[in-house]
Design an enzyme around this catalytic site. Structure first.
Site, PDB file in Angstrom:
ATOM      1  CB  THR A  52     -12.720  14.646 -25.913  1.00  0.00           C
ATOM      2  OG1 THR A  52     -11.796  13.556 -26.524  1.00  0.00           O
ATOM      3  CG2 THR A  52     -13.963  13.814 -24.909  1.00  0.00           C
ATOM      4  CG  ASP A  53     -11.356  11.355 -30.655  1.00  0.00           C
ATOM      5  OD1 ASP A  53     -11.282  12.167 -28.984  1.00  0.00           O
ATOM      6  OD2 ASP A  53     -10.892  11.087 -30.941  1.00  0.00           O
ATOM      7  CD  GLU A  54      -9.165  11.947 -24.940  1.00  0.00           C
ATOM      8  OE1 GLU A  54      -8.979  11.265 -24.149  1.00  0.00           O
ATOM      9  OE2 GLU A  54      -8.742  12.466 -25.477  1.00  0.00           O
ATOM     10  CE1 TYR A  78     -11.195  15.765 -20.144  1.00  0.00           C
ATOM     11  CE2 TYR A  78     -10.258  14.060 -22.074  1.00  0.00           C
ATOM     12  CZ  TYR A  78     -10.283  15.077 -21.759  1.00  0.00           C
ATOM     13  OH  TYR A  78     -10.941  15.857 -22.772  1.00  0.00           O
ATOM     14  CE  LYS A 104     -15.574  17.397 -21.795  1.00  0.00           C
ATOM     15  NZ  LYS A 104     -15.547  18.708 -22.265  1.00  0.00           N
TER      16      LYS A 104
HETATM   17  P1  NAD Z   1      -6.856  22.977 -21.258  1.00  0.00           P
HETATM   18  O1  NAD Z   1      -6.854  22.028 -19.564  1.00  0.00           O
HETATM   19  O2  NAD Z   1      -5.831  23.530 -22.118  1.00  0.00           O
HETATM   20  O3  NAD Z   1      -7.944  24.179 -20.477  1.00  0.00           O
HETATM   21  C1  NAD Z   1      -9.061  24.215 -20.170  1.00  0.00           C
HETATM   22  C2  NAD Z   1      -9.814  25.404 -19.691  1.00  0.00           C
HETATM   23  O4  NAD Z   1     -10.799  25.730 -18.779  1.00  0.00           O
HETATM   24  C3  NAD Z   1      -8.572  26.747 -18.821  1.00  0.00           C
HETATM   25  O5  NAD Z   1      -8.425  27.854 -19.471  1.00  0.00           O
HETATM   26  C4  NAD Z   1      -8.617  25.957 -17.203  1.00  0.00           C
HETATM   27  O6  NAD Z   1      -8.687  27.528 -16.469  1.00  0.00           O
HETATM   28  C5  NAD Z   1     -10.525  26.235 -17.479  1.00  0.00           C
HETATM   29  N1  NAD Z   1     -11.283  25.903 -16.232  1.00  0.00           N
HETATM   30  C6  NAD Z   1     -11.030  24.301 -15.329  1.00  0.00           C
HETATM   31  N2  NAD Z   1     -11.456  24.176 -14.269  1.00  0.00           N
HETATM   32  C7  NAD Z   1     -12.407  25.202 -14.662  1.00  0.00           C
HETATM   33  C8  NAD Z   1     -13.340  26.045 -13.498  1.00  0.00           C
HETATM   34  N3  NAD Z   1     -13.761  24.983 -13.106  1.00  0.00           N
HETATM   35  N4  NAD Z   1     -14.128  26.546 -13.522  1.00  0.00           N
HETATM   36  C9  NAD Z   1     -13.715  28.028 -15.135  1.00  0.00           C
HETATM   37  N5  NAD Z   1     -13.132  27.690 -15.399  1.00  0.00           N
HETATM   38  C10 NAD Z   1     -11.901  26.665 -15.597  1.00  0.00           C
HETATM   39  O7  NAD Z   1      -7.866  22.467 -22.113  1.00  0.00           O
HETATM   40  P2  NAD Z   1      -8.203  22.659 -23.747  1.00  0.00           P
HETATM   41  O8  NAD Z   1      -6.805  21.598 -24.656  1.00  0.00           O
HETATM   42  O9  NAD Z   1      -8.459  23.484 -24.361  1.00  0.00           O
HETATM   43  O10 NAD Z   1      -8.902  21.746 -24.378  1.00  0.00           O
HETATM   44  C11 NAD Z   1     -10.928  22.623 -24.030  1.00  0.00           C
HETATM   45  C12 NAD Z   1     -12.250  21.228 -24.780  1.00  0.00           C
HETATM   46  O11 NAD Z   1     -11.574  20.874 -25.083  1.00  0.00           O
HETATM   47  C13 NAD Z   1     -12.160  21.086 -22.480  1.00  0.00           C
HETATM   48  O12 NAD Z   1     -13.685  20.552 -22.928  1.00  0.00           O
HETATM   49  C14 NAD Z   1     -11.976  19.456 -23.115  1.00  0.00           C
HETATM   50  O13 NAD Z   1     -12.855  18.572 -22.878  1.00  0.00           O
HETATM   51  C15 NAD Z   1     -12.277  19.201 -25.112  1.00  0.00           C
HETATM   52  N6  NAD Z   1     -11.480  19.191 -26.347  1.00  0.00           N
HETATM   53  C16 NAD Z   1      -9.793  18.751 -25.899  1.00  0.00           C
HETATM   54  C17 NAD Z   1      -8.854  18.650 -27.259  1.00  0.00           C
HETATM   55  C18 NAD Z   1      -7.405  18.539 -27.267  1.00  0.00           C
HETATM   56  O14 NAD Z   1      -7.417  17.716 -27.647  1.00  0.00           O
HETATM   57  N7  NAD Z   1      -7.186  19.367 -25.653  1.00  0.00           N
HETATM   58  C19 NAD Z   1     -10.248  17.330 -27.694  1.00  0.00           C
HETATM   59  C20 NAD Z   1     -11.642  17.406 -27.957  1.00  0.00           C
HETATM   60  C21 NAD Z   1     -11.741  18.516 -27.445  1.00  0.00           C
HETATM   61  P1  TYD Z   2      -1.701  13.075 -24.701  1.00  0.00           P
HETATM   62  O1  TYD Z   2      -1.367  14.341 -25.490  1.00  0.00           O
HETATM   63  O2  TYD Z   2      -2.252  12.820 -22.522  1.00  0.00           O
HETATM   64  O3  TYD Z   2      -3.706  12.842 -25.244  1.00  0.00           O
HETATM   65  P2  TYD Z   2      -4.857  11.483 -24.812  1.00  0.00           P
HETATM   66  O4  TYD Z   2      -4.365  11.159 -23.353  1.00  0.00           O
HETATM   67  O5  TYD Z   2      -6.025  12.513 -24.135  1.00  0.00           O
HETATM   68  O6  TYD Z   2      -4.917  11.231 -26.134  1.00  0.00           O
HETATM   69  O7  TYD Z   2      -1.158  11.798 -25.221  1.00  0.00           O
HETATM   70  C1  TYD Z   2      -1.861  11.184 -26.164  1.00  0.00           C
HETATM   71  C2  TYD Z   2      -1.086   9.884 -26.277  1.00  0.00           C
HETATM   72  O8  TYD Z   2       0.368  10.274 -26.193  1.00  0.00           O
HETATM   73  C3  TYD Z   2      -1.145   8.772 -25.502  1.00  0.00           C
HETATM   74  O9  TYD Z   2      -1.441   7.865 -26.297  1.00  0.00           O
HETATM   75  C4  TYD Z   2      -0.681   8.661 -24.121  1.00  0.00           C
HETATM   76  C5  TYD Z   2       0.866   9.136 -24.676  1.00  0.00           C
HETATM   77  N1  TYD Z   2       1.531  10.092 -24.051  1.00  0.00           N
HETATM   78  C6  TYD Z   2       3.466   8.944 -23.972  1.00  0.00           C
HETATM   79  O10 TYD Z   2       3.713   8.711 -24.848  1.00  0.00           O
HETATM   80  N2  TYD Z   2       3.998   9.959 -22.993  1.00  0.00           N
HETATM   81  C7  TYD Z   2       3.815  11.201 -22.534  1.00  0.00           C
HETATM   82  O11 TYD Z   2       4.468  11.624 -22.027  1.00  0.00           O
HETATM   83  C8  TYD Z   2       2.182  11.497 -22.734  1.00  0.00           C
HETATM   84  C9  TYD Z   2       1.961  12.906 -21.935  1.00  0.00           C
HETATM   85  C10 TYD Z   2       1.397  11.227 -23.596  1.00  0.00           C
END
Ligand code: NAD
Ligand code: TYD
Length: 353
Positions: free
Chosen positions: A134-136, A159, A163
């Site tokens: 992630t960019d975070e 988080y 990561k």
């Molecule tokens: P998500 O939370 O929707 O899905 C995570 C999946 O991992 C789930 O299916 C869960 O069951 C599985 N999981 C969790 N713990 C586990 C374990 N101990 N063993 C096996 N499986 C396990 O997450 P997402 O949003 O799809 O993100 C997927 C990846 O992409 C993550 O690594 C996240 O850090 C990265 N990512 C997410 C975003 C975003 O905006 N969602 C952006 C950049 C990177």
């Molecule tokens: P989120 O979707 O949790 O992603 P991330 O924290 O990984 O960027 O949140 C996106 C943005 O929205 C973040 O600045 C937090 C804000 N946010 C709210 O204002 N209200 C909410 O209920 C949630 C879940 C997030």
């Protein structure tokens, strides 16, 4: 071409993972795609119901924190490539319970690295451990600048720190033990199948049910939003054409202040649900800010665009409409994921905020 590979995708039942699994199962019929997922609250096999009978797909219920299960999984298959998405992924949950993030994101990643190292040994030519991050990990920006691949890590939440820890371990295994690895760091994703704890699906669901839409602080935090299928396409491209040892940033060049995004979403929801203009916006409720809330993320993805020719496709407004349409027409999916512990989670996170 790359025929007959066996690819492990971890976290394939989650939001982004399910789009990646679908893409690989459909686009690469010669690959065997093995989805290993623990099925936490965020993992949902319903996300894959359209492809789960494909002959080139297998599901393995695995907790990556459990070393023995990971070793046994690598005993059952001979993996050519690993795309590692399994993670605990929600910042708010990492604030109320950081431990799980350390276990899954750091220990789980190390278990996979150890298994890959043991399986590939000195014959790692053509193999790849592709870690999705992630960019975070880069921390929080002020009003200027963007994250590039060389920005120093400065994670601020449990988080992002977990990561960052996993990214460091992947780099260490690549440098020290020669495990062939690539990392990509992506900005915020949105689209179908995202669990409604993240901002966009949570807001859609609340607006739909005429519930308050919680906006943290003053809504001035900025995120760079990317449609999930654009991320899946980037992962496909990097997996096949990326350079081992490299890092790629993925982002939509699409920065939105939270409050502006929510107002846009409200306008779309008014239109889609036949409400009067302004009805949804009246639901916006400013609530107590997230502790340590990162102000701004913005990704410079020019390396990926220039070197590998990747481009994000839908305009944000179109992607958001598609997302709203998906949530409005997938009532059953929403009902299923909202049953169970969701109510409890929602009350503990938002009551008294
Ligand atoms: P998500 O939370 O929707 O899905 C995570 C999946 O991992 C789930 O299916 C869960 O069951 C599985 N999981 C969790 N713990 C586990 C374990 N101990 N063993 C096996 N499986 C396990 O997450 P997402 O949003 O799809 O993100 C997927 C990846 O992409 C993550 O690594 C996240 O850090 C990265 N990512 C997410 C975003 C975003 O905006 N969602 C952006 C950049 C990177
Ligand atoms: P989120 O979707 O949790 O992603 P991330 O924290 O990984 O960027 O949140 C996106 C943005 O929205 C973040 O600045 C937090 C804000 N946010 C709210 O204002 N209200 C909410 O209920 C949630 C879940 C997030």
């Amino acid at each position: 071409m790359n025929n007959n590979k066996t690819i492990l995708i971890t976290g394939g039942a989650g939001f982004i993972g399910s789009h990646v699994v679908r893409r690989f199962v459909r686009n690469y019929p010669d690959y065997l795609v093995v989805n290993a997922d623990k099925l936490t609250y965020a993992g949902n096999l319903e996300n894959l119901s359209d492809i789960d009978r494909s002959p080139n797909y297998r599901f393995e219920r695995i907790d990556i924190v459990d070393k023995k299960s990971v070793t046994e999984l690598f005993g059952r298959y001979s993996f050519d490539g690993i795309i590692h998405l399994a993670a605990e992924s929600h910042v708010d949950r990492s604030i109320t319970g950081p431990d799980e993030f350390v276990f899954t994101n750091i220990v789980g990643t190390v278990n996979l690295l150890n298994a890959a190292r043991a399986a590939w040994g000195n014959n790692s030519g053509g193999k790849l451990f592709y870690h999705i991050s992630t960019d975070e990990v880069f921390g929080s920006l002020g009003s200027e600048g963007m994250f590039t691949e060389t920005t120093a890590y400065d994670p601020k939440s449990p988080y992002s720190a977990s990561k960052a820890g996993s990214d460091h371990m992947v780099r260490a295994y690549s440098h020290t033990f020669g495990v062939p690895a690539i990392i990509s760091n992506c900005s915020n994703n949105y689209g179908p199948n995202q669990f409604p704890e993240k901002l966009i699906p949570l807001a859609i669901n609340n607006i739909k049910n005429r519930k308050p839409v919680p906006v943290y602080g003053k809504g001035e935090n900025i995120r760079d939003w990317l449609y999930v299928e654009d991320h899946a396409a980037a992962i496909d491209l990097i997996f096949h054409s990326g350079k081992t040892g490299e890092t790629y940033n993925i982002g939509g060049n699409n920065e939105w202040k939270n409050i502006d995004l929510i107002r846009l979403l409200c306008r779309i929801m008014d239109r889609k649900t036949g409400r009067n203009p302004g009805e949804s916006e009246a639901l916006i409720t400013f609530v107590k800010d997230r502790p340590g809330h990162d102000l701004r993320y913005a990704i410079d993805s020019s390396k990926l665009q220039g070197e590998l020719g990747w481009k994000p496709i839908p305009r944000f407004e179109d992607g958001l409409e598609r997302t709203v349409d998906w949530y409005l027409s997938n009532e059953k999916w929403l009902k299923n994921v909202l049953s169970g512990d969701y109510e409890k989670y929602y009350d503990s996170m938002y009551s008294g905020r």
